[in-house]
Design a protein around this motif. Structure first.
Motif, PDB file in Angstrom:
ATOM      1  N   TYR A  17      63.385 -13.012  34.031  1.00 38.79           N
ATOM      2  CA  TYR A  17      62.442 -13.829  33.259  1.00 38.79           C
ATOM      3  C   TYR A  17      62.749 -15.321  33.424  1.00 38.79           C
ATOM      4  O   TYR A  17      61.848 -16.135  33.654  1.00 38.79           O
ATOM      5  CB  TYR A  17      62.488 -13.443  31.782  1.00 38.79           C
ATOM      6  N   LEU A  18      64.025 -15.682  33.325  1.00 32.17           N
ATOM      7  CA  LEU A  18      64.411 -17.093  33.461  1.00 32.17           C
ATOM      8  C   LEU A  18      64.076 -17.617  34.858  1.00 32.17           C
ATOM      9  O   LEU A  18      63.627 -18.757  35.012  1.00 32.17           O
ATOM     10  CB  LEU A  18      65.908 -17.264  33.175  1.00 32.17           C
ATOM     11  N   PHE A  19      64.288 -16.787  35.864  1.00 28.41           N
ATOM     12  CA  PHE A  19      63.954 -17.161  37.243  1.00 28.41           C
ATOM     13  C   PHE A  19      62.447 -17.403  37.385  1.00 28.41           C
ATOM     14  O   PHE A  19      62.016 -18.409  37.954  1.00 28.41           O
ATOM     15  CB  PHE A  19      64.405 -16.039  38.193  1.00 28.41           C
ATOM     16  N   GLU A  74      54.026 -12.212  31.699  1.00 26.73           N
ATOM     17  CA  GLU A  74      53.093 -11.321  32.397  1.00 26.73           C
ATOM     18  C   GLU A  74      53.648 -10.894  33.752  1.00 26.73           C
ATOM     19  O   GLU A  74      53.561  -9.719  34.132  1.00 26.73           O
ATOM     20  CB  GLU A  74      51.739 -12.018  32.581  1.00 26.73           C
ATOM     21  N   ILE A  75      54.196 -11.862  34.491  1.00 26.79           N
ATOM     22  CA  ILE A  75      54.743 -11.548  35.810  1.00 26.79           C
ATOM     23  C   ILE A  75      55.942 -10.612  35.677  1.00 26.79           C
ATOM     24  O   ILE A  75      56.092  -9.668  36.459  1.00 26.79           O
ATOM     25  CB  ILE A  75      55.110 -12.836  36.577  1.00 26.79           C
ATOM     26  N   LEU A  76      56.787 -10.856  34.677  1.00 30.07           N
ATOM     27  CA  LEU A  76      57.930  -9.967  34.443  1.00 30.07           C
ATOM     28  C   LEU A  76      57.452  -8.538  34.210  1.00 30.07           C
ATOM     29  O   LEU A  76      57.992  -7.582  34.787  1.00 30.07           O
ATOM     30  CB  LEU A  76      58.737 -10.451  33.238  1.00 30.07           C
ATOM     31  N   TYR A  97      66.153  -6.373  45.145  1.00 24.49           N
ATOM     32  CA  TYR A  97      64.875  -5.656  45.192  1.00 24.49           C
ATOM     33  C   TYR A  97      63.896  -6.227  44.161  1.00 24.49           C
ATOM     34  O   TYR A  97      62.743  -6.546  44.481  1.00 24.49           O
ATOM     35  CB  TYR A  97      65.127  -4.170  44.927  1.00 24.49           C
ATOM     36  N   LEU A  98      64.366  -6.390  42.930  1.00 22.90           N
ATOM     37  CA  LEU A  98      63.491  -6.882  41.858  1.00 22.90           C
ATOM     38  C   LEU A  98      63.171  -8.364  42.006  1.00 22.90           C
ATOM     39  O   LEU A  98      62.045  -8.787  41.726  1.00 22.90           O
ATOM     40  CB  LEU A  98      64.124  -6.600  40.497  1.00 22.90           C
ATOM     41  N   PHE A  99      64.140  -9.144  42.471  1.00 24.06           N
ATOM     42  CA  PHE A  99      63.862 -10.573  42.663  1.00 24.06           C
ATOM     43  C   PHE A  99      62.873 -10.779  43.807  1.00 24.06           C
ATOM     44  O   PHE A  99      62.070 -11.710  43.779  1.00 24.06           O
ATOM     45  CB  PHE A  99      65.163 -11.346  42.892  1.00 24.06           C
ATOM     46  N   LYS A 100      62.908  -9.904  44.792  1.00 21.68           N
ATOM     47  CA  LYS A 100      61.928  -9.993  45.878  1.00 21.68           C
ATOM     48  C   LYS A 100      60.525  -9.688  45.358  1.00 21.68           C
ATOM     49  O   LYS A 100      59.560 -10.385  45.705  1.00 21.68           O
ATOM     50  CB  LYS A 100      62.288  -9.016  47.007  1.00 21.68           C
ATOM     51  N   ILE A 101      60.412  -8.649  44.522  1.00 16.68           N
ATOM     52  CA  ILE A 101      59.113  -8.344  43.917  1.00 16.68           C
ATOM     53  C   ILE A 101      58.633  -9.547  43.097  1.00 16.68           C
ATOM     54  O   ILE A 101      57.467  -9.943  43.166  1.00 16.68           O
ATOM     55  CB  ILE A 101      59.196  -7.091  43.015  1.00 16.68           C
TER      56      ILE A 101
END
Length: 195
Positions: free
Chosen positions: A36-38, A51-53, A76-80
């Protein structure tokens, strides 16, 4: 990462692939705040970041079966998340561009009547009201296509229907909107959502 940590992550991914909701919750609890912070740092809007999270974790759940058993969750999740952020920024750029084009059109061709000088938000409201008149599944397919920029195949997979049915829903929605929108609103729609 320590070996025990690696094994624990492998176990989490394996459980997730099997549809284990507890594994999903553990992954969310472990990573969601950092993610979320990213996202917030990139988009700068709290509501959009939230919303994006949510979209990231929906994608994780929906695509769990396709994950490699040795997937490392953070990258994986940061790429998404990066892909979702890019899609958001691209759509915002397109919307702003066409909003500017639409404003120029209004200034050049409008007869300055109150009806034709409606605020863009008012026009948007009219569009959403007309979309709401459609059958539920037709609305869902259309919103995914034009507002979430999902492909026909993505929509078919998410709705568990055939690509032909998705195409029929979108065609039905476009026909309804063209029939029930006045000329100016139809132009606005074509600029923002592209017939």
């Amino acid at each position: 990462m320590e070996t025990t940590g690696s094994h624990r992550e492998i176990d989490l991914v394996a459980s997730l692939k099997e549809g284990n909701e507890k594994a999903f919750e553990l992954i969310y609890d472990r990573i969601a705040h950092r993610l979320y912070l990213f996202i917030l740092k990139k988009v700068g809007i709290k509501e959009t970041a939230e919303e994006i999270l949510q979209e990231v974790f929906v994608a994780l759940w929906n695509n769990r079966n396709a994950m490699d058993a040795n997937t490392f969750l953070d990258p994986y999740l940061f790429k998404i998340a990066k892909n979702k952020i890019f899609s958001f920024m691209r759509s915002e750029h397109v919307r702003k561009k066409y909003a500017a084009d639409f404003t120029l059109f209004i200034q050049k061709y409008s007869d300055n009547s109150l009806e034709e000088m409606m605020d863009v938000k008012d026009l948007h409201q009219v569009l959403h009201e007309r979309i709401a008149e459609l059958p539920d599944k037709c609305q869902t397919a259309f919103r995914m296509s034009r507002m979430e920029h999902a492909t026909i195949s993505q929509i078919a997979e998410r709705m568990n229907i055939s690509t032909r049915t998705v195409e029929n829903y979108i065609t039905q929605a476009l026909r309804h909107l063209r029939t029930h929108l006045n000329t100016l609103t139809a132009l606005f729609f074509s600029l923002f959502f592209i017939f």
